[in-house]
Design an enzyme around this catalytic site. Structure first.
Site, mmCIF file in Angstrom:
data_model
loop_
_atom_site.group_PDB
_atom_site.id
_atom_site.type_symbol
_atom_site.label_atom_id
_atom_site.label_comp_id
_atom_site.label_asym_id
_atom_site.label_seq_id
_atom_site.Cartn_x
_atom_site.Cartn_y
_atom_site.Cartn_z
ATOM 1 N N ARG A 1 0.778 -1.051 -0.068
ATOM 2 C CA ARG A 1 0.240 0.051 -0.150
ATOM 3 C C ARG A 1 0.983 1.183 0.150
ATOM 4 O O ARG A 1 1.866 1.164 0.709
ATOM 5 C CB ARG A 1 -0.829 0.223 1.257
ATOM 6 C CG ARG A 1 -2.035 -0.893 1.119
ATOM 7 C CD ARG A 1 -3.492 -0.281 0.146
ATOM 8 N NE ARG A 1 -4.258 -1.080 -0.078
ATOM 9 C CZ ARG A 1 -4.432 -2.104 -0.634
ATOM 10 N NH1 ARG A 1 -3.566 -2.464 -1.534
ATOM 11 N NH2 ARG A 1 -5.937 -2.813 -0.947
ATOM 12 N N GLU B 1 -3.801 7.415 -5.355
ATOM 13 C CA GLU B 1 -3.963 6.710 -6.601
ATOM 14 C C GLU B 1 -5.060 7.775 -7.457
ATOM 15 O O GLU B 1 -6.122 7.691 -6.697
ATOM 16 C CB GLU B 1 -4.147 5.319 -6.502
ATOM 17 C CG GLU B 1 -2.711 4.746 -6.065
ATOM 18 C CD GLU B 1 -2.611 3.308 -5.671
ATOM 19 O OE1 GLU B 1 -3.891 2.633 -6.114
ATOM 20 O OE2 GLU B 1 -1.995 2.803 -5.080
ATOM 21 N N HIS C 1 -0.812 0.305 -10.033
ATOM 22 C CA HIS C 1 -1.530 -0.911 -9.120
ATOM 23 C C HIS C 1 -2.253 -1.968 -10.012
ATOM 24 O O HIS C 1 -3.301 -2.275 -9.734
ATOM 25 C CB HIS C 1 -2.705 -0.126 -8.266
ATOM 26 C CG HIS C 1 -3.146 -0.594 -6.952
ATOM 27 N ND1 HIS C 1 -3.506 -0.018 -5.905
ATOM 28 C CD2 HIS C 1 -3.014 -2.039 -6.593
ATOM 29 C CE1 HIS C 1 -3.740 -0.813 -4.812
ATOM 30 N NE2 HIS C 1 -3.470 -2.038 -5.431
HETATM 31 C C1 DGY Z 1 -5.755 -5.886 -3.120
HETATM 32 O O1 DGY Z 1 -6.452 -6.730 -3.298
HETATM 33 O O2 DGY Z 1 -5.655 -5.397 -1.884
HETATM 34 C C2 DGY Z 1 -4.801 -5.394 -4.047
HETATM 35 O O3 DGY Z 1 -4.192 -4.164 -3.720
HETATM 36 C C3 DGY Z 1 -5.754 -4.866 -5.310
HETATM 37 O O4 DGY Z 1 -5.182 -5.209 -6.374
#
Ligand code: DGY
Length: 326
Positions: free
Chosen positions: A244, A273, A292
């Site tokens: 993250r 983002e 992402h």
């Molecule tokens: C998640 O599943 O948390 C990812 O970051 C999304 O692709």
């Protein structure tokens, strides 16, 4: 006259795969948001008022105000492994079940982590940018477009959960040594199986040639990687983040990249983002940026949709979800 009872409503903040939609529609009336992403908060509050279930994504902020508006809500099923976008305390107080999608995206995310590592260390997209800009001038000189080997380097994994372990497994054939730091260290036999050695956070930061972030985001991990961390890292080291964005202080990272305090970075996630060309990270050459896409493969995204629906339906039927948070 016999009155047909309306199906209870499930709100989707964005379209899922057709098979998933059909599955939900068997028992529920589906409302799918098709406008601006993320769904504006006031619209979400309005639309969630009569919904018994919500399917959401990591960019949807499901905060206390949204919970307050959700008078009929029983289940939230997020299409993600991360659930830091949901106020868990508010969910707990209202006995709202939260489903999420771990496991099915482990391999895809670990693959991307290795792809980013290879890319930044061998300067693949940097070279791609150079060619596209018409700046490829010299061929095969001793010091041209030189990257670094993975073999013999130490990978430091921060957070040895499912994805951290899958990354450890993948880099072994490259000849990397693996150290890790985690809230809960693995058992000795699991360490052996994963070929990884537990070290303190300060040793992890100081000894890693590549530091890869795999912890969930929370108050505790907010800006966990910051200027103090960069000051302790090797100047030849790289940072990879597929977890993250807010775990890394982006301003401090930019400063570290500009001053060559570290050699490079590769990011799949950002503090805010999506990022655009105004973000100064895009001005740097020693960084690889991905939008992402950790879990973005056809196969994985379909499995995530399947799991999201299964969690939702089971939760609404009062059954145990496949993966639930609270
Ligand atoms: C998640 O599943 O948390 C990812 O970051 C999304 O692709």
């Amino acid at each position: 006259m016999h009155k047909v009872k309306a199906k209870p409503k499930v709100l989707l903040t964005r379209k899922l795969h057709d098979f998933a939609i059909k599955e939900i529609q068997k028992k529920y009336r589906l409302e799918i948001h098709s406008g601006k992403i993320p769904m504006p908060k006031n619209l979400l509050q309005r639309k969630i008022a009569d919904a018994v279930g919500l399917v959401c994504f990591p960019y949807d902020r499901i905060d206390r105000d949204v919970f307050d508006a959700a008078r009929n809500l029983r289940v939230i099923s997020t299409y993600s492994v991360g659930y830091d976008h949901i106020d868990l305390q508010a969910a707990k107080e209202r006995k709202i079940a939260i489903g999420y999608t771990p496991d099915v995206l482990t391999d895809a995310t670990a693959d991307l982590t290795v792809a980013l590592m290879l890319d930044v260390m061998r300067r693949v997209t940097e070279g791609d940018r150079l060619i596209r800009a018409g700046r490829w001038r010299t061929i095969f000189g001793a010091h041209d477009y030189v990257g670094v080997d993975l073999c013999g380097k130490t990978l430091g994994i921060l957070g040895m959960g499912r994805i951290g372990r899958a990354v450890a497994k993948r880099v072994k054939p490259f000849g990397m040594n693996v150290i890790y730091h985690s809230r809960t260290p693995l058992s000795k036999s699991a360490e052996k199986r994963n070929g990884a050695k537990y070290v303190s956070m300060s040793r992890l930061v100081a000894e890693s040639d590549v530091l890869s972030v795999h912890v969930p985001y929370s108050h505790q991990t907010h800006h966990l990687i910051n200027k103090v961390t960069f000051a302790k890292m090797k100047s030849s080291s790289f940072l990879i983040n597929t977890a993250r964005g807010k775990i890394v202080n982006e301003y401090d990272l930019l400063t570290a990249l500009k001053s060559k305090r570290i050699a490079g970075a590769a990011l799949d996630v950002f503090e805010c983002e999506p990022i655009g060309v105004k973000n100064n990270l895009t001005k740097m050459q020693n960084i690889v940026l991905a939008p992402h896409i950790g879990s973005s493969t056809e196969e994985t995204r379909a499995k995530m949709a399947q799991l999201t629906v299964l969690n939702l339906v089971r939760g609404l039927e009062g059954k145990k979800m496949v993966y639930s948070v609270v």
